[in-house]
Design a protein around this motif. Structure first.
Motif, PDB file in Angstrom:
ATOM      1  N   UNK A 260       0.830  -1.213   0.000  1.00 51.93           N
ATOM      2  CA  UNK A 260       0.000   0.000   0.000  1.00 51.93           C
ATOM      3  C   UNK A 260       0.859   1.256   0.000  1.00 51.93           C
ATOM      4  N   UNK A 261       1.938   1.200   0.813  1.00 54.42           N
ATOM      5  CA  UNK A 261       2.848   2.347   0.837  1.00 54.42           C
ATOM      6  C   UNK A 261       3.485   2.554  -0.525  1.00 54.42           C
TER       7      UNK A 261
ATOM      8  N   UNK B  77       2.075   9.427  -5.519  1.00 56.21           N
ATOM      9  CA  UNK B  77       2.554  10.770  -5.171  1.00 56.21           C
ATOM     10  C   UNK B  77       3.676  11.205  -6.102  1.00 56.21           C
TER      11      UNK B  77
ATOM     12  N   UNK C 255       1.860  11.846   3.350  1.00 57.75           N
ATOM     13  CA  UNK C 255       0.946  11.244   2.384  1.00 57.75           C
ATOM     14  C   UNK C 255       1.337   9.799   2.079  1.00 57.75           C
ATOM     15  N   UNK C 256       2.623   9.560   1.886  1.00 62.53           N
ATOM     16  CA  UNK C 256       3.078   8.240   1.458  1.00 62.53           C
ATOM     17  C   UNK C 256       3.159   7.271   2.633  1.00 62.53           C
ATOM     18  N   UNK C 257       3.807   7.692   3.697  1.00 58.88           N
ATOM     19  CA  UNK C 257       3.997   6.784   4.837  1.00 58.88           C
ATOM     20  C   UNK C 257       2.895   6.929   5.877  1.00 58.88           C
ATOM     21  N   UNK C 258       1.986   7.860   5.639  1.00 57.59           N
ATOM     22  CA  UNK C 258       0.872   8.143   6.552  1.00 57.59           C
ATOM     23  C   UNK C 258       1.345   8.309   7.982  1.00 57.59           C
TER      24      UNK C 258
ATOM     25  N   UNK D 243       1.118   4.230  -2.786  1.00 52.58           N
ATOM     26  CA  UNK D 243       0.992   5.667  -2.503  1.00 52.58           C
ATOM     27  C   UNK D 243       2.227   6.423  -2.956  1.00 52.58           C
ATOM     28  N   UNK D 244       3.409   5.779  -2.773  1.00 52.98           N
ATOM     29  CA  UNK D 244       4.654   6.412  -3.200  1.00 52.98           C
ATOM     30  C   UNK D 244       4.634   6.638  -4.706  1.00 52.98           C
TER      31      UNK D 244
END
Lengths: 161, 247
Positions: A4-5, A12, B82-85, A8-9
């Motif tokens: 999941x990270x 972004x 945002x990425x690692x929350x 998101x990486x």
């Protein structure tokens, strides 16, 4: 790094890269429209990339160096005329009828806004001084042969303006 | 590799750690700003063209340059959040935003007051001035986005995306004077033949760094309040409040 990270990486990073690409294309397309002024050569020969040449009657800004020895002042009024040139060799004559900024002088940068009244003839409504990023003490400037004489106005000129 | 960092991602430890840094950073900032400003305003030589008027440079340039650095700091924090929350990173980004906005405002106002006597105008829509104004609007956007959501996780995500997108404005501000012709002069040369004389450059650099340290200290103060505000229901915050004499 879990999935999941990582997702998101990637999202972004794509966002950053995407915006950078869009902005670069936008700026590339707009390029010479983002210039504040025409240089004297562009008025004489047209813009290098688009060939756009301002027409007589256009309201434009020009920027360049005030040509040494070109300054002609009316002793009775604020009316003034001077030539503005750039390194590429273009030259435009500017006439103006108001007080000039303190930094205005021959051999220094200037940005004038006004109407092009003839080929290479600008009737300015606003003249701004443009200075460079070379700050130095007066002694150093004197040693380098640069000095600054402020514009002087006679009482008659002030009254006539 | 980053395991050693994990304990600091806990609000209580971050709160304490920030508290330890604040006095040192504040003292350092005050010393640097006093030195740089006094040196620049009183002891630096006058400029051959602008006389004493150029001295506003000792406030204008640090504010302008740090308004961009603060933005980059905020965007990095937002990216991490945002990425690692990591909530702490989101809170840090939210803490920097209002400080960055004020610094940008200072840069615009001092620039304007410098422009009037030297250029002959308060404002001109050239690339440098306009992009710096856009930076102020970006900061204001981030602040309002973060403030408009009751749910701060959502708020941080929205504000974070805006700050990351806005980073593109930073190189535009920085290189605007090289890419396009503008009324604004180019960036100060730190090295080379036409570099600024040391008598002017050293106090300027001290003030630039001083502004940076000051922004750091102020951000940490806001960061601590943000931690408390977001953790109001936690026992450690309640204990802290009781110890401080709250009822």
């Amino acid at each position: 790094m879990n999935a999941r990270r990582k997702k998101r990486l990637v999202l972004a990073s794509t966002l950053v890269v995407g915006v950078a690409v869009v902005a670069s294309l936008l700026l590339y397309a707009l390029n010479s429209n983002l210039n504040l002024f025409y240089t004297p050569s562009e008025i004489v020969n047209g813009k290098v990339d688009t060939g756009v040449k301002p027409k007589v009657g256009d309201r434009i800004r020009i920027g360049g160096m005030v040509t040494e020895g070109s300054l002609v002042r009316d002793p009775k009024s604020l009316h003034i005329s001077f030539a503005v040139h750039d390194a590429a060799g273009g030259q435009v004559t500017v006439t103006y009828d108001d007080l000039l900024p303190d930094l205005f002088r021959e051999g220094q940068g200037v940005v004038a806004q006004g109407v092009l009244v003839g080929p290479g003839q600008l009737e300015a409504t606003e003249v701004l001084a443009k200075h460079d990023e070379n700050y130095m003490p007066p002694e150093v400037a004197a040693a380098m042969g640069q000095d600054h004489q402020k514009m002087q106005y006679t009482e008659e000129q002030k009254a006539g303006g | 590799m980053w395991k050693w960092l994990h304990p600091y991602a806990e609000p209580q430890r971050a709160y304490r750690l920030a508290g330890k840094f604040i006095p040192w950073l504040s003292i350092l900032a005050i010393l640097m700003l006093l030195t740089g400003t006094t040196w620049g305003m009183v002891f630096s030589p006058t400029d051959y063209q602008q006389g004493d008027s150029y001295r506003i440079i000792f406030v204008h340039v640090p504010a302008a340059s740090m308004s961009m650095s603060a933005y980059i700091g905020m965007a990095i924090a937002a990216f991490i959040g945002l990425v690692w929350q990591i909530k702490l990173a989101d809170w840090m980004a939210a803490s920097i935003a209002p400080i960055g906005a004020v610094i940008t405002f200072i840069a615009l106002v001092t620039g304007s007051t410098w422009g009037k006597p030297m250029w002959g105008t308060w404002w001109v829509w050239d690339a440098r001035l306009t992009s710096e104004l856009v930076l102020l609007f970006l900061y204001l956007g981030v602040i309002s986005l973060y403030a408009s959501f009751e749910d701060k996780v959502l708020a941080a995500r929205a504000a974070g995306i805006l700050s990351i997108v806005g980073v593109i404005n930073i190189p535009i501000i920085k290189y605007s004077v090289d890419w396009w012709n503008s009324l604004h002069q180019g960036s100060i040369k730190m090295t080379g033949k036409t570099a600024m004389p040391p008598d002017m450059l050293v106090p300027l650099v001290i003030n630039i760094l001083g502004f940076g340290v000051m922004i750091g200290a102020l951000s940490l103060i806001r960061f601590r309040s943000e931690i408390l505000a977001r953790n109001g229901m936690r026992p450690w915050v309640r204990e802290l409040a009781l110890a401080e004499g709250a009822k």
